[in-house]
Design a protein around this motif. Sequence first.
Motif, PDB file in Angstrom:
ATOM      1  N   GLY A  77      21.494  16.449  11.350  1.00 33.41           N
ATOM      2  CA  GLY A  77      20.440  15.620  11.929  1.00 33.41           C
ATOM      3  C   GLY A  77      19.031  16.114  11.704  1.00 33.41           C
ATOM      4  O   GLY A  77      18.076  15.418  12.004  1.00 33.41           O
ATOM      5  N   HIS A  78      18.874  17.295  11.124  1.00 35.73           N
ATOM      6  CA  HIS A  78      17.501  17.773  10.891  1.00 35.73           C
ATOM      7  C   HIS A  78      16.845  17.046   9.720  1.00 35.73           C
ATOM      8  O   HIS A  78      15.683  17.256   9.435  1.00 35.73           O
ATOM      9  N   GLN A  79      17.612  16.202   9.043  1.00 38.86           N
ATOM     10  CA  GLN A  79      17.064  15.435   7.923  1.00 38.86           C
ATOM     11  C   GLN A  79      16.769  13.986   8.315  1.00 38.86           C
ATOM     12  O   GLN A  79      16.479  13.155   7.472  1.00 38.86           O
ATOM     13  N   VAL A 118      23.868  14.724  17.209  1.00 40.92           N
ATOM     14  CA  VAL A 118      24.170  15.891  16.359  1.00 40.92           C
ATOM     15  C   VAL A 118      23.240  17.072  16.606  1.00 40.92           C
ATOM     16  O   VAL A 118      22.455  17.096  17.546  1.00 40.92           O
ATOM     17  N   GLY A 119      23.384  18.004  15.701  1.00 41.90           N
ATOM     18  CA  GLY A 119      22.805  19.328  15.831  1.00 41.90           C
ATOM     19  C   GLY A 119      23.878  20.268  15.284  1.00 41.90           C
ATOM     20  O   GLY A 119      23.635  21.111  14.445  1.00 41.90           O
ATOM     21  N   HIS A 120      25.106  20.014  15.725  1.00 43.97           N
ATOM     22  CA  HIS A 120      26.302  20.687  15.228  1.00 43.97           C
ATOM     23  C   HIS A 120      26.529  20.208  13.796  1.00 43.97           C
ATOM     24  O   HIS A 120      26.464  19.016  13.529  1.00 43.97           O
ATOM     25  N   SER A 121      26.787  21.098  12.863  1.00 43.48           N
ATOM     26  CA  SER A 121      26.967  20.655  11.480  1.00 43.48           C
ATOM     27  C   SER A 121      28.408  20.226  11.191  1.00 43.48           C
ATOM     28  O   SER A 121      29.334  20.598  11.916  1.00 43.48           O
ATOM     29  N   SER A 122      28.553  19.381  10.155  1.00 36.78           N
ATOM     30  CA  SER A 122      29.853  19.055   9.542  1.00 36.78           C
ATOM     31  C   SER A 122      30.729  18.057  10.311  1.00 36.78           C
ATOM     32  O   SER A 122      31.922  17.948  10.045  1.00 36.78           O
ATOM     33  N   ILE A 148      26.108  13.581   4.419  1.00 30.83           N
ATOM     34  CA  ILE A 148      26.407  15.000   4.661  1.00 30.83           C
ATOM     35  C   ILE A 148      25.838  15.860   3.528  1.00 30.83           C
ATOM     36  O   ILE A 148      25.938  15.492   2.356  1.00 30.83           O
ATOM     37  N   GLY A 149      25.254  16.998   3.893  1.00 32.43           N
ATOM     38  CA  GLY A 149      24.682  17.892   2.880  1.00 32.43           C
ATOM     39  C   GLY A 149      25.760  18.750   2.240  1.00 32.43           C
ATOM     40  O   GLY A 149      26.864  18.902   2.775  1.00 32.43           O
ATOM     41  N   ASP A 150      25.426  19.346   1.092  1.00 36.05           N
ATOM     42  CA  ASP A 150      26.411  20.204   0.419  1.00 36.05           C
ATOM     43  C   ASP A 150      26.687  21.459   1.248  1.00 36.05           C
ATOM     44  O   ASP A 150      27.768  22.053   1.141  1.00 36.05           O
ATOM     45  N   GLY A 151      25.738  21.859   2.121  1.00 33.75           N
ATOM     46  CA  GLY A 151      25.981  23.001   3.001  1.00 33.75           C
ATOM     47  C   GLY A 151      26.997  22.629   4.070  1.00 33.75           C
ATOM     48  O   GLY A 151      28.012  23.313   4.255  1.00 33.75           O
ATOM     49  N   ALA A 152      26.749  21.525   4.746  1.00 29.12           N
ATOM     50  CA  ALA A 152      27.643  21.078   5.821  1.00 29.12           C
ATOM     51  C   ALA A 152      29.026  20.726   5.270  1.00 29.12           C
ATOM     52  O   ALA A 152      30.041  20.872   5.956  1.00 29.12           O
ATOM     53  N   MET A 153      29.066  20.296   4.007  1.00 27.25           N
ATOM     54  CA  MET A 153      30.339  19.897   3.401  1.00 27.25           C
ATOM     55  C   MET A 153      31.302  21.070   3.236  1.00 27.25           C
ATOM     56  O   MET A 153      32.510  20.877   3.056  1.00 27.25           O
ATOM     57  N   ASP A 178      23.470  16.476  -2.227  1.00 24.83           N
ATOM     58  CA  ASP A 178      23.624  17.781  -2.868  1.00 24.83           C
ATOM     59  C   ASP A 178      22.256  18.291  -3.331  1.00 24.83           C
ATOM     60  O   ASP A 178      21.696  17.775  -4.303  1.00 24.83           O
ATOM     61  N   ASN A 179      21.723  19.276  -2.598  1.00 21.33           N
ATOM     62  CA  ASN A 179      20.449  19.862  -3.016  1.00 21.33           C
ATOM     63  C   ASN A 179      20.614  21.360  -3.299  1.00 21.33           C
ATOM     64  O   ASN A 179      19.639  22.104  -3.374  1.00 21.33           O
ATOM     65  N   CYS A 180      21.879  21.788  -3.423  1.00 20.63           N
ATOM     66  CA  CYS A 180      22.195  23.196  -3.723  1.00 20.63           C
ATOM     67  C   CYS A 180      21.701  24.146  -2.653  1.00 20.63           C
ATOM     68  O   CYS A 180      21.665  25.355  -2.867  1.00 20.63           O
ATOM     69  N   MET A 181      21.290  23.608  -1.536  1.00 15.37           N
ATOM     70  CA  MET A 181      20.790  24.465  -0.467  1.00 15.37           C
ATOM     71  C   MET A 181      21.514  24.168   0.831  1.00 15.37           C
ATOM     72  O   MET A 181      21.789  23.005   1.160  1.00 15.37           O
ATOM     73  N   SER A 182      21.808  25.231   1.563  1.00 17.33           N
ATOM     74  CA  SER A 182      22.128  25.069   2.973  1.00 17.33           C
ATOM     75  C   SER A 182      20.769  25.360   3.628  1.00 17.33           C
ATOM     76  O   SER A 182      19.771  24.763   3.206  1.00 17.33           O
ATOM     77  N   ILE A 183      20.684  26.251   4.598  1.00 16.68           N
ATOM     78  CA  ILE A 183      19.338  26.652   5.040  1.00 16.68           C
ATOM     79  C   ILE A 183      18.876  27.756   4.092  1.00 16.68           C
ATOM     80  O   ILE A 183      17.768  27.751   3.595  1.00 16.68           O
ATOM     81  N   VAL A 286      16.214  17.142  -4.181  1.00 15.89           N
ATOM     82  CA  VAL A 286      15.500  18.421  -4.095  1.00 15.89           C
ATOM     83  C   VAL A 286      15.015  18.579  -2.662  1.00 15.89           C
ATOM     84  O   VAL A 286      14.296  17.715  -2.147  1.00 15.89           O
ATOM     85  N   LYS A 287      15.429  19.654  -2.021  1.00 18.46           N
ATOM     86  CA  LYS A 287      14.960  19.908  -0.661  1.00 18.46           C
ATOM     87  C   LYS A 287      13.452  20.168  -0.720  1.00 18.46           C
ATOM     88  O   LYS A 287      12.982  20.915  -1.573  1.00 18.46           O
ATOM     89  N   GLY A 288      12.689  19.511   0.136  1.00 17.96           N
ATOM     90  CA  GLY A 288      11.230  19.692   0.127  1.00 17.96           C
ATOM     91  C   GLY A 288      10.502  18.790  -0.846  1.00 17.96           C
ATOM     92  O   GLY A 288       9.293  18.933  -1.058  1.00 17.96           O
ATOM     93  N   THR A 349      27.552  35.031   9.829  1.00 25.11           N
ATOM     94  CA  THR A 349      26.453  34.155  10.273  1.00 25.11           C
ATOM     95  C   THR A 349      26.917  32.706  10.187  1.00 25.11           C
ATOM     96  O   THR A 349      27.872  32.402   9.463  1.00 25.11           O
ATOM     97  N   PRO A 350      26.250  31.799  10.901  1.00 25.03           N
ATOM     98  CA  PRO A 350      26.614  30.384  10.778  1.00 25.03           C
ATOM     99  C   PRO A 350      26.043  29.788   9.493  1.00 25.03           C
ATOM    100  O   PRO A 350      25.309  28.798   9.511  1.00 25.03           O
ATOM    101  N   ALA A 351      26.347  30.398   8.351  1.00 24.14           N
ATOM    102  CA  ALA A 351      25.894  29.967   7.021  1.00 24.14           C
ATOM    103  C   ALA A 351      24.383  29.989   6.890  1.00 24.14           C
ATOM    104  O   ALA A 351      23.809  29.193   6.150  1.00 24.14           O
ATOM    105  N   MET A 352      23.716  30.851   7.627  1.00 27.63           N
ATOM    106  CA  MET A 352      22.254  30.906   7.555  1.00 27.63           C
ATOM    107  C   MET A 352      21.770  32.321   7.878  1.00 27.63           C
ATOM    108  O   MET A 352      21.194  32.557   8.943  1.00 27.63           O
ATOM    109  N   PRO A 353      21.980  33.278   6.929  1.00 26.12           N
ATOM    110  CA  PRO A 353      21.595  34.661   7.220  1.00 26.12           C
ATOM    111  C   PRO A 353      20.114  34.823   7.569  1.00 26.12           C
ATOM    112  O   PRO A 353      19.784  35.599   8.462  1.00 26.12           O
TER     113      PRO A 353
END
Length: 359
Positions: A77-79, A118-122, A148-153, A178-183, A286-288, A349-353
Amino acid sequence: MDITPGALLKKIDSPADLKKLSREQLHQVCTELRQYIIDVVSVHGGHFGASLGVVELSVALHFVYNTPYDQLVWDVGHQAYGHKILTGRRDIFPSNRKYKGLSGFPKRSESEYDTFGVGHSSTSISAALGMAMAAKYKGEDRKSVAVIGDGAMTAGMAFEAMNHAGVADADMLIILNDNCMSIDPNVGALKEYLTDISLSPTYNKLKDDVWKALDKLPVGKNFTKSMAHKLADGLKGAISSSANLFEALKLRYFGPIDGHNISKLVDTLEDLKKIPGPKILHIVTVKGKGYALAEKDQTKWHAPGLFDKVTGEIVKKKFETPQPPKYQDVFGHTMIELAELNPKVWGVTPAMPSGSSSL
Ligand SMILES: Cc1ncc(C[n+]2csc(CCOP(=O)(O)OP(=O)(O)O)c2C)c(N)n1
């Protein structure tokens, strides 16, 4: 500070207003929407890169689908800032994440366009599948779409939902953004797989050629629809299931396509709306997108805090009294200290070091 949206965006109070526009005007709406997100987030704060990356997708979805009757689920939901602005919340968007203001995530009590909190991923595929199955059993023709993002997927919950969707015969579309990025940069075997299929021109051309040829088959007396379907299934199986993970899960796979090409997105979604059953559209974004600094350093600009939109300088909040350190800084740094002392200490980590202060 008063922030004025662009001339077209100013007139969009709901997706019905968006639908009155011509295809050509959608380009301008995207430009204005992106600018409005930059203007507001730079002075009021919030997530940044993810919403910029789905500007075209947000416009295309509300242009093509009959929301909120058709149900749109945003993962994490942050998108969803563009979605919020296009669905009646443009003028209150500066209250985003403030006391008594808009939630920074889709929230059911906030708008009928927010179908799932949401807020919770996936969770999006599972939620959209539930909606699609409910529609099917009630005999309603509404569509359901999960973004769904490639990170959440990469999470187990997304795979549980696809495992079910592939055999549920429900009319739903999954859009894989798919932006090849999670956080932080995305990692793992799925990420490598998505890169492989995005970059495989032979596979993609073959697949597109086969679908195009199938569309042209002369259905008539001697060649019936059911024969055409059988042939389609056979060919589809031959080119896809061994080569494509999603097709192997019985989801019809489309793409990858450029998620910043609004005309292509609208055409593709119009086509997919007519195809029943569970399907997945892979878009590459592309993220951003549209803010050069955010495209370059995507982790920093995921949620940068306040910034000067011209120079990109981050504005440090000024406090009258010294502030305590953030919880994640204390926790992350302590974990690192402990791990340095004892090799048996490992952290997950929750996929976000970087967001967990553990880099
Ligand atoms: C259950 C859970 N685990 C971890 C997180 C932290 N988290 C927030 S967003 C996100 C993934 C973001 O990547 P992606 O889905 O690709 O979306 P993008 O930001 O690229 O649009 C994660 C892991 C979370 N929100 N929920």
